[in-house]
Design an enzyme around this catalytic site. Sequence first.
Site, mmCIF file in Angstrom:
data_model
loop_
_atom_site.group_PDB
_atom_site.id
_atom_site.type_symbol
_atom_site.label_atom_id
_atom_site.label_comp_id
_atom_site.label_asym_id
_atom_site.label_seq_id
_atom_site.Cartn_x
_atom_site.Cartn_y
_atom_site.Cartn_z
ATOM 1 N N SER A 1 6.847 9.115 12.296
ATOM 2 C CA SER A 1 5.820 8.951 11.274
ATOM 3 C C SER A 1 6.397 9.113 9.880
ATOM 4 C CB SER A 1 4.699 9.979 11.493
ATOM 5 O OG SER A 1 3.895 10.046 10.339
ATOM 6 N N ARG B 1 -8.933 11.951 12.658
ATOM 7 C CA ARG B 1 -7.491 11.764 12.873
ATOM 8 C C ARG B 1 -6.730 13.091 12.796
ATOM 9 N NH1 ARG B 1 -5.619 6.766 9.276
ATOM 10 N NH2 ARG B 1 -3.719 7.059 10.502
ATOM 11 N N LYS C 1 -4.444 5.798 14.732
ATOM 12 C CA LYS C 1 -4.573 5.117 13.437
ATOM 13 C C LYS C 1 -6.047 5.143 12.999
ATOM 14 C CE LYS C 1 -0.281 4.224 12.910
ATOM 15 N NZ LYS C 1 0.444 4.927 11.853
ATOM 16 N N ARG D 1 2.820 5.979 -3.202
ATOM 17 C CA ARG D 1 3.970 6.786 -3.629
ATOM 18 C C ARG D 1 4.183 6.697 -5.133
ATOM 19 N NH1 ARG D 1 4.161 5.541 1.579
ATOM 20 N NH2 ARG D 1 5.446 6.724 3.059
ATOM 21 N N GLN E 1 4.605 9.159 7.323
ATOM 22 C CA GLN E 1 3.698 10.043 6.589
ATOM 23 C C GLN E 1 4.133 11.491 6.741
ATOM 24 O OE1 GLN E 1 -0.221 9.106 8.019
ATOM 25 N NE2 GLN E 1 -0.217 7.076 7.090
ATOM 26 N N ARG F 1 -6.155 1.820 18.096
ATOM 27 C CA ARG F 1 -5.909 0.371 17.963
ATOM 28 C C ARG F 1 -5.563 -0.292 19.293
ATOM 29 N NH1 ARG F 1 -2.956 0.255 11.995
ATOM 30 N NH2 ARG F 1 -4.926 0.204 10.868
ATOM 31 N N LYS G 1 0.838 -1.207 0.000
ATOM 32 C CA LYS G 1 0.000 0.000 0.000
ATOM 33 C C LYS G 1 0.868 1.250 0.000
ATOM 34 C CE LYS G 1 -3.014 0.545 3.483
ATOM 35 N NZ LYS G 1 -2.831 1.819 4.218
ATOM 36 N N SER G 2 1.907 1.262 0.824
ATOM 37 C CA SER G 2 2.756 2.455 0.916
ATOM 38 C C SER G 2 3.438 2.737 -0.414
ATOM 39 C CB SER G 2 3.828 2.252 1.994
ATOM 40 O OG SER G 2 3.227 2.141 3.256
ATOM 41 N N ASP H 1 1.912 -1.146 11.838
ATOM 42 C CA ASP H 1 0.585 -1.622 11.437
ATOM 43 C C ASP H 1 0.329 -3.069 11.844
ATOM 44 O OD1 ASP H 1 -0.068 0.816 10.311
ATOM 45 O OD2 ASP H 1 0.757 0.279 8.361
HETATM 46 C C1 S3P Z 1 2.473 4.709 6.250
HETATM 47 C C2 S3P Z 1 3.005 5.074 7.440
HETATM 48 C C3 S3P Z 1 2.480 4.647 8.740
HETATM 49 C C4 S3P Z 1 1.520 3.463 8.595
HETATM 50 C C5 S3P Z 1 0.572 3.650 7.465
HETATM 51 C C6 S3P Z 1 1.325 3.786 6.153
HETATM 52 C C7 S3P Z 1 3.087 5.214 5.007
HETATM 53 O O1 S3P Z 1 1.768 5.719 9.305
HETATM 54 O O2 S3P Z 1 0.818 3.273 9.794
HETATM 55 O O3 S3P Z 1 -0.305 2.553 7.360
HETATM 56 O O4 S3P Z 1 2.790 4.672 3.917
HETATM 57 O O5 S3P Z 1 3.880 6.158 5.098
HETATM 58 P P1 S3P Z 1 2.517 6.828 10.214
HETATM 59 O O6 S3P Z 1 3.467 7.525 9.348
HETATM 60 O O7 S3P Z 1 1.439 7.734 10.708
HETATM 61 O O8 S3P Z 1 3.155 6.033 11.308
#
Ligand code: S3P
Length: 451
Positions: free
Chosen positions: A174, A129, A353, A33, A176, A357, A28-29, A326
């Site tokens: 993080s 969030r 999250k 991207r 993200q 969680r 997914k990540s 995760d």
């Molecule tokens: C992700 C970063 C994580 C993860 C999320 C995907 C990403 O979040 O929990 O499912 O793709 O950068 P955080 O950056 O908030 O930890």
Amino acid sequence: MTGDETPIGLRARRTGGLRGTARVPGDKSVSHRALIIGSLAVGETVVTGLLESRDVLDTARAMRAFGAQVDRCADDTWRVHGVGVGGFAEPDDVIDFGNSGTGARLVIGAAATQPVTATYTGDRSLRARPMGRVIEPMTVFGARCIARSGGRLPLTMSGAESPVPADYRSPHASAQVKSAVLLAGLNAPGITRCSEAIATRDHTERMLADFGAEVGVDTDDGRRTVFVRGQPELRARPVNVPSDPSSAAFPVCAALIAEGSDVTVPGVSRNPTRDGLYRTLLEMGADITFSNGSVAGGEPVADVRARFGALQGVVVPPERAPSMIDEYPVLAAVAACAEGATVMHGIGELRVKESDRIDAVARGLEANGVRIEEEANSLVVHGCGAGGVPGGGLAESRLDHRIAMSFLCLGLAARNAVAVDDCTMIGTSFPGFVSLMRELGAEIAEAGTGA
Ligand code: S3P
């Protein structure tokens, strides 16, 4: 998805072991991207193995709204014709990220240094969030944001007309936040830096470097500082998305706890910033082996084989949290089937999250006869031993795909079936999860059908 659809309740029960090969969808990540960085590149980015889940499709829609051409082709590839760094057009409507924190935060980053105004929203879970963690660094670049109280979505952001680079010390572990800063830095002149106390997933750095940006890492002061030189010409590159280790975690963990299981998941990313769960499971004594190591999309990958066996509780150190952030819910299901206590420290990020969680896992385990201890930043699960979880309870998924899948996995090992009130959100990250698990031999039925 609004989070208001009719819930689909499912119930998983113990059967024989799970057996076979489980092909899990793309990471997914990396998928988010590929679409975002492809949209900022010049030329055609061909993506193979893109995760076609609701979260990623929402990001594809967002990229189209900013002017990129994003198409799914007959050969199952996705083709992205980017607009170039700084080339975003103004969207003519609100951008809805559904359930996806990653999509929202990364795209807000990419748009923060482009002179466009856009309004962002999401489903009930995402609107609850915290977005302040990206709003704050975006204002350093010169962007202006107005959000709901508490920095929540919906928010409107006007990207900086004359962006300045940022030197940002992230208070959050993080990826993200780090990625939002790096993506914003792309359209600011000079060097943008983002430092983090513990390394978080590094897909953004890897992919930007692959697309021709000057990206580096400095670890001199004990923190990890990633920098990017702004205003590069990103050149389209093919992206071959590896299988998602966070999705692979579900069949792997189910196999470890369901007696008689032997499951292989091919082509799973073994990026060291994502492999904390696998390290933890090995410490618990799990029968896991890796083979056929290779590289896909710039990421190390391998086939993962998991077999049922006795497991021991462990203490998971807090510095490991970002590399398995995760995976704690499914680790909790495994811990419930181990001997002794599993102690998870430094996991406060789990509270923000898709759901809280820690609370969702704690209440679901208690409802299924597992003793837990919960604190603000930690969780202790007292294992019942192999085959010893009573089960028979209902877990609330709280609009959280990973909570739903974790409790379905627990049901495959518990003495009595485990029900999950709502599994509709599983499609945000792992479409086909239920049918894949059924093909391996899992008994998962709609709750209320007497299964
Ligand atoms: C992700 C970063 C994580 C993860 C999320 C995907 C990403 O979040 O929990 O499912 O793709 O950068 P955080 O950056 O908030 O930890």
